[in-house]
Design a protein around this motif. Structure first.
Motif, PDB file in Angstrom:
ATOM      1  N   SER A 274      39.822  -0.996  44.088  1.00 21.28           N
ATOM      2  CA  SER A 274      38.604  -0.650  43.351  1.00 21.28           C
ATOM      3  C   SER A 274      38.720   0.706  42.671  1.00 21.28           C
ATOM      4  CB  SER A 274      37.393  -0.655  44.286  1.00 21.28           C
ATOM      5  OG  SER A 274      37.547   0.293  45.329  1.00 21.28           O
ATOM      6  N   LEU A 275      39.691   1.516  43.113  1.00 23.74           N
ATOM      7  CA  LEU A 275      39.942   2.834  42.525  1.00 23.74           C
ATOM      8  C   LEU A 275      41.446   2.997  42.316  1.00 23.74           C
ATOM      9  CD1 LEU A 275      37.651   5.046  44.812  1.00 23.74           C
ATOM     10  CD2 LEU A 275      37.287   4.597  42.381  1.00 23.74           C
ATOM     11  N   PRO A 276      41.854   3.904  41.424  1.00 27.38           N
ATOM     12  CA  PRO A 276      43.290   4.161  41.304  1.00 27.38           C
ATOM     13  C   PRO A 276      43.860   4.627  42.639  1.00 27.38           C
ATOM     14  CG  PRO A 276      42.086   5.169  39.488  1.00 27.38           C
ATOM     15  CD  PRO A 276      41.059   4.710  40.475  1.00 27.38           C
ATOM     16  N   CYS A 277      44.919   3.982  43.079  1.00 21.72           N
ATOM     17  CA  CYS A 277      45.573   4.328  44.340  1.00 21.72           C
ATOM     18  C   CYS A 277      47.079   4.296  44.125  1.00 21.72           C
ATOM     19  CB  CYS A 277      45.198   3.341  45.449  1.00 21.72           C
ATOM     20  SG  CYS A 277      43.465   3.319  45.915  1.00 21.72           S
ATOM     21  N   TYR A 278      47.674   5.474  44.023  1.00 19.37           N
ATOM     22  CA  TYR A 278      49.128   5.585  43.922  1.00 19.37           C
ATOM     23  C   TYR A 278      49.617   4.758  42.728  1.00 19.37           C
ATOM     24  CZ  TYR A 278      53.982   5.769  45.669  1.00 19.37           C
ATOM     25  OH  TYR A 278      55.328   5.950  45.801  1.00 19.37           O
ATOM     26  N   ARG A 302      43.761 -19.557  32.004  1.00 17.68           N
ATOM     27  CA  ARG A 302      42.976 -20.152  33.090  1.00 17.68           C
ATOM     28  C   ARG A 302      42.390 -19.090  34.017  1.00 17.68           C
ATOM     29  NH1 ARG A 302      46.734 -24.397  31.961  1.00 17.68           N
ATOM     30  NH2 ARG A 302      48.355 -22.838  32.260  1.00 17.68           N
ATOM     31  N   LEU A 303      43.091 -17.959  34.158  1.00 19.84           N
ATOM     32  CA  LEU A 303      42.671 -16.942  35.120  1.00 19.84           C
ATOM     33  C   LEU A 303      41.401 -16.214  34.705  1.00 19.84           C
ATOM     34  CD1 LEU A 303      46.129 -15.362  36.014  1.00 19.84           C
ATOM     35  CD2 LEU A 303      44.835 -17.045  37.314  1.00 19.84           C
ATOM     36  N   ARG A 304      41.019 -16.339  33.453  1.00 19.62           N
ATOM     37  CA  ARG A 304      39.810 -15.638  33.013  1.00 19.62           C
ATOM     38  C   ARG A 304      38.566 -16.199  33.685  1.00 19.62           C
ATOM     39  NH1 ARG A 304      39.118 -15.419  26.959  1.00 19.62           N
ATOM     40  NH2 ARG A 304      38.096 -13.416  27.344  1.00 19.62           N
ATOM     41  N   ALA A 305      38.677 -17.400  34.236  1.00 19.36           N
ATOM     42  CA  ALA A 305      37.530 -18.011  34.920  1.00 19.36           C
ATOM     43  C   ALA A 305      37.565 -17.775  36.429  1.00 19.36           C
ATOM     44  CB  ALA A 305      37.495 -19.512  34.632  1.00 19.36           C
ATOM     45  N   THR A 306      38.561 -17.041  36.909  1.00 19.12           N
ATOM     46  CA  THR A 306      38.665 -16.816  38.353  1.00 19.12           C
ATOM     47  C   THR A 306      37.755 -15.665  38.776  1.00 19.12           C
ATOM     48  OG1 THR A 306      40.523 -15.302  38.057  1.00 19.12           O
ATOM     49  CG2 THR A 306      41.045 -17.615  38.436  1.00 19.12           C
ATOM     50  N   ASP A 307      37.569 -15.559  40.084  1.00 23.65           N
ATOM     51  CA  ASP A 307      36.779 -14.462  40.639  1.00 23.65           C
ATOM     52  C   ASP A 307      37.660 -13.226  40.781  1.00 23.65           C
ATOM     53  OD1 ASP A 307      34.500 -16.057  40.936  1.00 23.65           O
ATOM     54  OD2 ASP A 307      35.158 -16.778  42.895  1.00 23.65           O
ATOM     55  N   VAL A 308      37.224 -12.125  40.206  1.00 27.81           N
ATOM     56  CA  VAL A 308      37.894 -10.840  40.390  1.00 27.81           C
ATOM     57  C   VAL A 308      37.012  -9.999  41.298  1.00 27.81           C
ATOM     58  CG1 VAL A 308      38.718  -8.730  39.300  1.00 27.81           C
ATOM     59  CG2 VAL A 308      39.036 -10.932  38.153  1.00 27.81           C
ATOM     60  N   CYS A 309      37.547  -9.617  42.431  1.00 25.79           N
ATOM     61  CA  CYS A 309      36.785  -8.800  43.376  1.00 25.79           C
ATOM     62  C   CYS A 309      36.892  -7.339  42.937  1.00 25.79           C
ATOM     63  CB  CYS A 309      37.316  -8.973  44.792  1.00 25.79           C
ATOM     64  SG  CYS A 309      36.369  -8.040  46.019  1.00 25.79           S
ATOM     65  N   THR A 310      35.871  -6.852  42.265  1.00 27.62           N
ATOM     66  CA  THR A 310      35.886  -5.465  41.787  1.00 27.62           C
ATOM     67  C   THR A 310      35.534  -4.478  42.894  1.00 27.62           C
ATOM     68  OG1 THR A 310      33.603  -5.698  41.031  1.00 27.62           O
ATOM     69  CG2 THR A 310      35.348  -6.135  39.423  1.00 27.62           C
ATOM     70  N   THR A 311      35.195  -4.997  44.072  1.00 24.94           N
ATOM     71  CA  THR A 311      34.926  -4.127  45.225  1.00 24.94           C
ATOM     72  C   THR A 311      36.051  -4.263  46.247  1.00 24.94           C
ATOM     73  OG1 THR A 311      33.576  -5.851  46.272  1.00 24.94           O
ATOM     74  CG2 THR A 311      32.427  -4.214  44.919  1.00 24.94           C
ATOM     75  N   GLY A 312      37.275  -4.311  45.737  1.00 27.58           N
ATOM     76  CA  GLY A 312      38.437  -4.365  46.611  1.00 27.58           C
ATOM     77  C   GLY A 312      38.628  -3.054  47.351  1.00 27.58           C
ATOM     78  N   PRO A 313      39.707  -2.917  48.102  1.00 27.48           N
ATOM     79  CA  PRO A 313      39.928  -1.698  48.891  1.00 27.48           C
ATOM     80  C   PRO A 313      39.961  -0.450  48.010  1.00 27.48           C
ATOM     81  CG  PRO A 313      41.463  -3.428  49.540  1.00 27.48           C
ATOM     82  CD  PRO A 313      40.783  -3.911  48.302  1.00 27.48           C
ATOM     83  N   SER A 314      39.387   0.626  48.518  1.00 28.09           N
ATOM     84  CA  SER A 314      39.447   1.907  47.807  1.00 28.09           C
ATOM     85  C   SER A 314      40.580   2.760  48.350  1.00 28.09           C
ATOM     86  CB  SER A 314      38.111   2.649  47.922  1.00 28.09           C
ATOM     87  OG  SER A 314      37.751   2.850  49.281  1.00 28.09           O
ATOM     88  N   MET A 315      41.516   2.128  49.026  1.00 29.98           N
ATOM     89  CA  MET A 315      42.695   2.809  49.551  1.00 29.98           C
ATOM     90  C   MET A 315      43.937   2.008  49.184  1.00 29.98           C
ATOM     91  SD  MET A 315      42.536   1.932  53.644  1.00 29.98           S
ATOM     92  CE  MET A 315      40.777   2.006  54.001  1.00 29.98           C
TER      93      MET A 315
END
Length: 484
Positions: A274-278, A302-315
């Motif tokens: 969710s944030l720049p990490c390394y 096809r991937l444009r219709a997939t779910d992108v988790c924008t709240t992924g790890p912040s680490m």
């Protein structure tokens, strides 16, 4: 510069990269409530309880170097004195945080070593930029140049692989070597695919392709591809995919698109940071790639219709107890999980209640100790682990166990490496398995408390394998003495 207000619980959560927002959705992902990742805590490192390389053994010196490196990369040039002052302030604030108690225990005692560099990012963000969620993009130049190189290589990859999904996987793993010369732990001579530093001439696909193709066309050192296909291509399936480095994410998308083509009923959840990490891919980068005309021209639509988790790890790793509610829900509903790189794998293995695949290219001596494999040739891996299964365990064993490779290097090994696990799984000789059981039994008094569950699980696996081979029940408690 802004000091940490450690009386603000929400600030402390964000400093510790806790994305759960006070929720408990992650509880349903644990195989047992007392799960602890294998490895070691920051407190153990601070107290000198962990055997590390000489350059990393003194905690204060190592931490100062980490912070100074980050500050130098992200702050406008203000001269050495200005950078040193900011770094010293951030160091003092980091130590305050590590000594601060949360739920009755000092942070250092519960914080995994793998999490600390990202916690430092949050301290720098708060102290230097005034916002704990401010981006600390230490490798922006790497990201730009490596992604550009990967986009140039993408058409060549598709031409070479055609509809061969296994080949696409190998190319996605080998792409982890793009720009590897800029990482903390670089591969051996002749194995990196250099993208250069800002200001250098940009590498061309023609320059990179011959070596990249040679590295990607090798067989996997550990190969669970057939099992992966069975898990994702047979009917309705839900797959959660954790990305790793920026460059390999480009090639990952080629593979994922073709997987969806092979199984139109496959549902994907894509998980960037969710944030720049390394050097890792973050959500803004992934969204740009999904909308990239260059990838769309290759049929990656096809991937444009997939779910992108924008709240992924912040680490730069992930902690099961700190996952966002959205990500925890996606994992709970998933049939299996695919993790790129070893950082997340180290924190999930043994704890997550899902089948997990881990794909990576082995380049560091640190990871050699967990895999039991010489990293000199940058071998490729696709590892499968059952819910709650450890693929390797017992980092503390590095004090007592070493292996000498043909190149003369001595590498310290965990009590049980991935190679050990694979050997036990494939063993067909009862005598050899009994020897393995004796070795495991002898570790009963030597492993760290957190490692005991992994040891007992491995003993149970060996016992079941013995019963399978001999057709007779095996006493769960060996008759021999572990000290004989």
């Amino acid at each position: 510069m802004r000091p940490l207000d450690l009386d603000r619980a929400r600030l402390v959560e964000r400093l510790l990269c806790d994305d759960s927002r006070g929720g408990s959705a992650w509880r349903g992902l644990l195989v047992r409530p007392d799960f602890e990742p294998d490895g070691f805590t920051v407190a153990e490192r601070m107290n000198g309880e962990v055997l590390l390389e000489a350059s990393e053994s003194d905690f204060g010196t190592w931490l100062s170097g980490v912070i100074e490196g980050k500050v130098r990369r992200v702050l406008p040039s203000g001269g050495h004195a200005g950078t040193a002052a900011v770094a010293a302030f951030c160091h003092a604030q980091t130590m305050r945080l590590l000594e601060h108690s949360v739920a009755g225990a000092p942070v250092a005692r519960t914080l995994a070593n793998q999490e600390l560099p990202s916690v430092v990012d949050r301290v720098v963000a708060h102290c230097a930029f005034g916002d704990v969620r401010a981006p600390v993009a230490t490798h922006r130049g790497y990201a730009d140049r490596s992604v550009r190189a990967a986009l140039d290589l993408a058409p060549l990859v598709l031409n070479a692989c055609g509809s061969d999904l296994a080949a696409l996987l190998r190319y996605s793993l080998a792409a982890g070597l793009l720009g590897a010369e800029q990482k903390l732990r670089t591969p051996g001579p002749g194995l990196a695919l250099p993208v250069g530093a800002p200001g250098d001439p940009a590498p061309t696909a023609r320059d990179l392709w011959p070596r990249y193709r040679k590295l990607a066309e090798r067989a996997l050192h550990v190969d669970h591809w057939d099992a992966f296909l069975a898990d994702v291509l047979d009917g309705p399936r839900q797959l959660v995919w954790f990305f790793d480095d920026c460059a390999e994410t480009v090639i990952d998308l080629l593979l994922l698109d073709r997987l969806m083509e092979a199984n139109p009923r496959l549902r994907l959840t894509l998980v960037p940071k969710s944030l720049p990490c390394y050097t890792d891919a973050d959500a803004p980068l992934l969204l740009r790639l999904l909308d990239s005309p260059r990838l769309r021209a290759l049929g990656v639509d096809r991937l444009r219709a997939t779910d992108v988790c924008t709240t992924g790890p912040s680490m730069a790793t992930a902690n099961l107890r700190k996952l966002s509610p959205e990500l925890a829900r996606a994992l709970y509903e998933a049939d299996c999980v695919f993790v790129k790189g070893t950082n997340v794998h180290e924190m999930f293995q043994g704890g997550i209640s899902k089948v997990m695949y881990t794909g990576f290219v082995l380049v560091s001596e640190f990871n050699e100790g967990a895999m039991g494999v010489n990293a000199a040739t940058a071998p490729l891996f696709l590892v499968r682990s059952e819910p709650g299964e450890y693929t390797n365990w017992g980092f503390e064993g590095r004090r007592f166990r070493t292996r000498r490779y043909a190149d003369g290097r001595h590498v310290r090994l965990c009590w049980s490496t991935l190679t050990d696990r694979e050997r036990r799984k494939e063993c067909t000789e009862p005598v050899a398995l009994r020897d393995e059981w004796r070795r495991l039994d002898a570790l009963a008094e030597r492993v760290a408390p957190r490692t005991r569950v992994a040891l007992e699980s491995e003993r149970g696996r060996v016992r079941r394998r013995l019963q399978q081979l001999t057709g007779t029940p095996v006493d769960p408690t060996p008759s021999w003495s572990p000290h004989a």
